[in-house]
Design a protein around this motif. Sequence first.
Motif, PDB file in Angstrom:
ATOM      1  N   UNK A   6       0.654  -1.195   0.279  1.00 34.64           N
ATOM      2  CA  UNK A   6      -0.165   0.297  -0.280  1.00 34.64           C
ATOM      3  C   UNK A   6       0.736   1.289   0.273  1.00 34.64           C
ATOM      4  N   UNK A   7       0.516   2.354  -0.651  1.00 34.09           N
ATOM      5  CA  UNK A   7       1.197   3.278  -0.371  1.00 34.09           C
ATOM      6  C   UNK A   7       0.435   4.371   0.213  1.00 34.09           C
ATOM      7  N   UNK A   8       0.867   5.713   0.829  1.00 36.21           N
ATOM      8  CA  UNK A   8       0.222   6.913   0.892  1.00 36.21           C
ATOM      9  C   UNK A   8       0.906   7.723   1.151  1.00 36.21           C
ATOM     10  N   UNK A   9       0.015   9.034   1.019  1.00 32.55           N
ATOM     11  CA  UNK A   9       0.413  10.085   1.103  1.00 32.55           C
ATOM     12  C   UNK A   9       0.530  11.452   2.321  1.00 32.55           C
ATOM     13  N   UNK A  10       1.642  11.231   2.603  1.00 31.75           N
ATOM     14  CA  UNK A  10       1.325  12.515   3.982  1.00 31.75           C
ATOM     15  C   UNK A  10       1.167  13.896   4.204  1.00 31.75           C
ATOM     16  N   UNK A  11       0.489  14.160   4.814  1.00 37.57           N
ATOM     17  CA  UNK A  11       0.269  15.725   4.733  1.00 37.57           C
ATOM     18  C   UNK A  11       0.153  16.597   5.769  1.00 37.57           C
ATOM     19  N   UNK A  12       0.539  15.735   7.043  1.00 35.39           N
ATOM     20  CA  UNK A  12       0.675  15.547   8.322  1.00 35.39           C
ATOM     21  C   UNK A  12       1.700  14.565   8.987  1.00 35.39           C
ATOM     22  N   UNK A  13       2.359  14.645  10.144  1.00 32.16           N
ATOM     23  CA  UNK A  13       3.418  15.943   9.650  1.00 32.16           C
ATOM     24  C   UNK A  13       3.887  16.094   8.541  1.00 32.16           C
ATOM     25  N   UNK A 104      -2.035  -7.939   9.023  1.00 28.92           N
ATOM     26  CA  UNK A 104      -0.768  -8.173   9.552  1.00 28.92           C
ATOM     27  C   UNK A 104      -0.746  -6.507   9.667  1.00 28.92           C
ATOM     28  N   UNK A 105      -0.389  -6.359  10.717  1.00 28.61           N
ATOM     29  CA  UNK A 105       0.079  -4.858  10.062  1.00 28.61           C
ATOM     30  C   UNK A 105       1.120  -5.014   9.414  1.00 28.61           C
ATOM     31  N   UNK A 106       1.155  -3.666   8.231  1.00 30.11           N
ATOM     32  CA  UNK A 106       2.304  -3.461   7.845  1.00 30.11           C
ATOM     33  C   UNK A 106       3.634  -2.799   8.030  1.00 30.11           C
ATOM     34  N   UNK A 107       4.554  -3.227   7.183  1.00 27.33           N
ATOM     35  CA  UNK A 107       6.255  -2.996   8.015  1.00 27.33           C
ATOM     36  C   UNK A 107       5.893  -1.129   6.674  1.00 27.33           C
ATOM     37  N   UNK A 108       6.697  -0.263   7.487  1.00 28.55           N
ATOM     38  CA  UNK A 108       6.657   0.930   7.304  1.00 28.55           C
ATOM     39  C   UNK A 108       7.740   1.284   5.975  1.00 28.55           C
ATOM     40  N   UNK A 109       7.827   2.069   5.062  1.00 29.73           N
ATOM     41  CA  UNK A 109       8.950   2.081   4.016  1.00 29.73           C
ATOM     42  C   UNK A 109       8.735   3.110   4.016  1.00 29.73           C
ATOM     43  N   UNK A 116      19.806  11.079   4.932  1.00 32.20           N
ATOM     44  CA  UNK A 116      18.914  11.315   5.876  1.00 32.20           C
ATOM     45  C   UNK A 116      19.828  10.614   6.461  1.00 32.20           C
ATOM     46  N   UNK A 117      21.397  11.674   7.832  1.00 32.21           N
ATOM     47  CA  UNK A 117      22.159  11.098   8.574  1.00 32.21           C
ATOM     48  C   UNK A 117      20.931   9.699   9.870  1.00 32.21           C
ATOM     49  N   UNK A 118      21.705   9.070  10.295  1.00 31.52           N
ATOM     50  CA  UNK A 118      20.740   7.740  10.982  1.00 31.52           C
ATOM     51  C   UNK A 118      20.084   6.860  10.309  1.00 31.52           C
ATOM     52  N   UNK A 146       8.583  20.161   2.386  1.00 28.99           N
ATOM     53  CA  UNK A 146       9.229  19.930   2.178  1.00 28.99           C
ATOM     54  C   UNK A 146      10.056  18.316   3.211  1.00 28.99           C
ATOM     55  N   UNK A 147       8.742  17.242   2.914  1.00 30.17           N
ATOM     56  CA  UNK A 147       9.950  16.570   2.753  1.00 30.17           C
ATOM     57  C   UNK A 147       8.764  15.317   4.408  1.00 30.17           C
ATOM     58  N   UNK A 148       8.580  14.124   4.374  1.00 30.75           N
ATOM     59  CA  UNK A 148       7.594  13.616   5.787  1.00 30.75           C
ATOM     60  C   UNK A 148       8.938  14.148   6.926  1.00 30.75           C
ATOM     61  N   UNK A 149       8.256  15.173   7.912  1.00 35.65           N
ATOM     62  CA  UNK A 149       8.120  15.127   9.586  1.00 35.65           C
ATOM     63  C   UNK A 149       9.449  13.687   9.916  1.00 35.65           C
ATOM     64  N   UNK A 150      10.516  14.464  10.609  1.00 33.28           N
ATOM     65  CA  UNK A 150      11.837  13.218  11.927  1.00 33.28           C
ATOM     66  C   UNK A 150      10.490  12.411  12.282  1.00 33.28           C
ATOM     67  N   UNK A 151       9.519  12.618  13.033  1.00 32.52           N
ATOM     68  CA  UNK A 151       9.028  12.135  14.107  1.00 32.52           C
ATOM     69  C   UNK A 151       8.157  10.892  13.048  1.00 32.52           C
ATOM     70  N   UNK A 152       8.234  10.943  11.043  1.00 30.92           N
ATOM     71  CA  UNK A 152       7.193   9.831  10.278  1.00 30.92           C
ATOM     72  C   UNK A 152       9.555   8.504  10.033  1.00 30.92           C
ATOM     73  N   UNK A 153       9.792   9.759   9.520  1.00 29.52           N
ATOM     74  CA  UNK A 153      10.999   9.457   9.216  1.00 29.52           C
ATOM     75  C   UNK A 153      11.672   7.535  10.751  1.00 29.52           C
ATOM     76  N   UNK A 154      11.293   8.203  11.613  1.00 28.29           N
ATOM     77  CA  UNK A 154      11.544   7.674  12.889  1.00 28.29           C
ATOM     78  C   UNK A 154      10.997   6.053  13.209  1.00 28.29           C
TER      79      UNK A 154
END
Length: 192
Positions: A6-13, A104-109, A116-118, A146-154
């Motif tokens: 599945x894909x998702x387009x994130x508008x927040x955060x 089943x719950x998905x893996x988040x890609x 990004x560092x880290x 400007x892209x996915x917020x750090x809290x999403x990348x985490x």
Amino acid sequence: VSRAVHCALVHHPVRDREGNAIASAVTNLDVHDIARSARTYRLAGYWVISPIAAQRLLVDRILDHWKHGAGARRVPERAHALAICAPVANLDAAIEAVAAKEGTAPEIWVTEARSMPGLAPIGWDAGRTALSHQGPPVLLLFGTAHGLHASVLARADVVLAPIEAGGDYNHLSVRAAAAITFDRLFGERLGT
Ligand code: SAM
């Protein structure tokens, strides 16, 4: 591909220029264009994430027009693309929706225009290989602003390597980035 994707387009955060969390506006074009690409590459779902109820209503109106309204009569195949699309309030709601559909719950890609560092990105071939094995469904996130917020990348289980075009200009629209990503992960490899 043997895993449901599945894909998702994130508008927040999502990030503003300084990296702070903001909410971006849903655009009609993002709903259509990414739905058509996702359907073409046989993704199982396309979730438009916005915490703003009026924005989710806008998505519902777009979908209704193309699934049941004048649009469906004029361009019936568009209804097939938008049939996989639905608005949800946030990432957790998207995860729940995918888990409800796939059992089943998905893996988040996640995707990012630059490394990004880290975040140790995996390459495109490794991504294709991971999708060809048995495993949990995948929820592939694209950002806006400007892209996915750090809290999403985490929250990512997998970070896809950036699409590198080799130049010093790297500002793909999310529509273009989604189509290229789908083709690299799911497209036929002619001539190989
Ligand atoms: N307002 C912009 C628009 O109309 O497209 C949104 C830009 S947003 C930052 C672009 C999104 O597309 C990113 O969050 C990321 O998901 C994806 N993207 C853009 N360039 C990319 C690249 N070179 N590699 C991987 N993903 C990329």
